[in-house]
Design an enzyme around this catalytic site. Structure first.
Site, PDB file in Angstrom:
ATOM      1  N   GLU A  15      -9.910   5.950   3.358  1.00  0.00           N
ATOM      2  CA  GLU A  15      -9.925   4.947   4.532  1.00  0.00           C
ATOM      3  C   GLU A  15      -9.908   5.831   6.030  1.00  0.00           C
ATOM      4  OE1 GLU A  15      -7.983   1.770   5.450  1.00  0.00           O
ATOM      5  OE2 GLU A  15      -8.785   1.298   7.192  1.00  0.00           O
TER       6      GLU A  15
ATOM      7  N   GLU B 285       0.779  -1.391  -0.084  1.00  0.00           N
ATOM      8  CA  GLU B 285       0.078  -0.093  -0.293  1.00  0.00           C
ATOM      9  C   GLU B 285       0.814   1.237  -0.048  1.00  0.00           C
ATOM     10  OE1 GLU B 285      -2.851  -0.470   3.518  1.00  0.00           O
ATOM     11  OE2 GLU B 285      -2.985  -2.101   3.083  1.00  0.00           O
TER      12      GLU B 285
END
Ligand SMILES: *[C@@H]1O[C@H](CO)[C@@H](O)[C@H](O)[C@H]1NC(C)=O
Length: 410
Positions: free
Chosen positions: A325, A214
């Site tokens: 997120e 990520e």
């Protein structure tokens, strides 16, 4: 697929129980033992610097000899020969290099630069470690982070309060992903919450052996002790349990760039109705040695994750996700007002809502191309939403985000 979900639900429960047990045990630890543990951990993370640069945000950036970086504490990297550059870049990058870069950089660079053959490392302070739930959990995500699109049992997944607005592709073999991500200072309401915008390169089903690489930007008071927008990476090979971490906070990622510090503040940031800034991130698997590389902008190679860190990603990725997120801690029984992206809904469009543009994947012939069948997923679209589109100038793009708490999200 059904079975995979069952397994991952159990993983979520076990993870949750594990955290409860951890926080109970912490209280009985002697204070001096804890102090020793913290100091030992700091010595492990903070390698002796060749030079130190003080950033205006209060960070100390240590220029560490490239061969002495934290990655080489890994037993499997003892005799590793550093690859200074990838053997191959994905095809199709050149077309985009013509696009002018908009000079987004990192704040610490106003006060100097690291010499050749060193890498800039954000120094970990004692308080950074003390804010974590335990020394062991410092620098790690708590339980699952990668969202599971199309999941039926939302209650279980919402247990950690993680909420997403993402676009994704699946059902193929992927060898990388790219996006240009608008950067903002999302407001984070509670110190134990965060807001991030990133891409996920995922391997395996969503069981306990999920592999993930990520990169993106984040605001995390718990991890950094402030509300600055920072560049970050993350990796795990066991669904965020024992392996992996943010940035260079464990051994794994090997950095080669002397120009970018993982976890350091990004500047400048976009303003509502004003100037817009974005960063391009590319993650790809070098077909020659199989390592996963990370590049910032059109030319700046930051470093790589050795292939052996992973199981599924040792071969290829089975899913790529792009988006935001946040953690909603529901303090006071209400939905948090922590923002995702700019804190404004996608419908407001350019200059007001945050975006990802030129979303691409790397296919098995090492070529960058537009994703087929881009799906979207969000737990509560009245809190945070996503809207995709494509045009000639931006390719595949989306606007995403929102304010969190509002009359339709309480
Ligand atoms: C971060 O932002 C929150 C919410 O706006 C604020 O309460 C807090 O004091 C800020 N923290 C720091 C370290 O600036």
């Amino acid at each position: 697929m059904k079975k995979g979900r069952q397994v991952s639900n159990w993983a979520a429960i076990l993870c949750f129980l594990g955290l409860v047990a951890l926080s109970c045990a912490a209280g009985t630890d002697g204070a001096s033992r804890q102090k020793l543990k913290v100091e030992k951990h700091l010595r492990r993370l903070n390698k002796p610097p060749v030079k130190t640069i003080k950033s205006p945000d209060g960070d100390m950036i240590d220029c560490v000899d490239i061969t002495k970086q934290p990655a080489f504490d890994h037993p499997l990297l003892k005799d590793h020969e550093i690859q200074v550059r990838p053997d191959y870049h994905p095809e199709g990058l050149l077309a985009e290099a013509r696009e002018g870069e908009n000079h987004v950089r990192q704040l610490w660079r106003v006060n100097g630069r690291c010499p050749e053959n060193t890498i800039p490392v954000r120094r970990t302070k004692k308080d950074d470690v003390l804010r974590a739930s335990s020394v062991k959990r410092y620098g790690k995500k708590n339980c699952r982070s990668a969202p599971i699109p199309k999941l039926v049992d939302l209650d279980l997944i919402n247990m950690g309060g993680h909420e997403h607005a993402i676009a994704y592709v699946e059902g193929d073999k992927f060898y990388g992903a790219k996006a240009t991500i608008n950067v903002w200072e999302s407001k984070v309401e509670q110190p134990n919450e965060f807001s991030l915008s990133q891409l996920w390169v995922l391997g395996g089903s969503f069981g306990e052996d999920l592999n993930s690489i990520e990169a993106g930007w984040q605001i995390s008071p718990e991890l950094y002790g402030d509300n600055y927008t920072r560049l970050f990476t993350y990796w795990t090979s066991d669904a965020y349990q024992a392996t992996g971490c943010y940035n260079l906070l464990c051994s794994g990622f090997i950095q080669v760039s002397s120009e970018i510090a993982m976890g350091a503040t990004i500047a400048p940031l976009s303003s509502y109705g004003g100037s817009q800034y974005d960063i391009s991130l590319l993650i790809w698997k070098d077909p020659s040695k199989g390592n996963w590389w990370l590049q910032f902008g059109n030319t700046l190679v930051i470093g790589y994750w050795p292939s052996f860190l992973f199981s599924y990603l040792g071969d290829s990725a089975s899913m790529v996700e792009w988006g935001g997120e946040v953690v909603n801690s529901e303090s006071g029984g209400q939905h948090t007002s922590t923002q995702m992206g700019s804190g404004h809904f996608p419908s407001e469009g350019f200059g007001k809502a945050s975006y990802f543009r030129t979303i691409q994947i790397v296919d098995e012939s090492n070529r960058l191309r537009a994703p087929k069948d881009l799906g979207t997923y969000t737990e509560r679209s009245t809190c945070y939403n996503i809207q995709t589109g494509d045009n000639e100038h931006w390719g595949h793009y989306f606007y995403y985000g929102g304010p969190g708490r509002n009359p339709n999200c309480l």
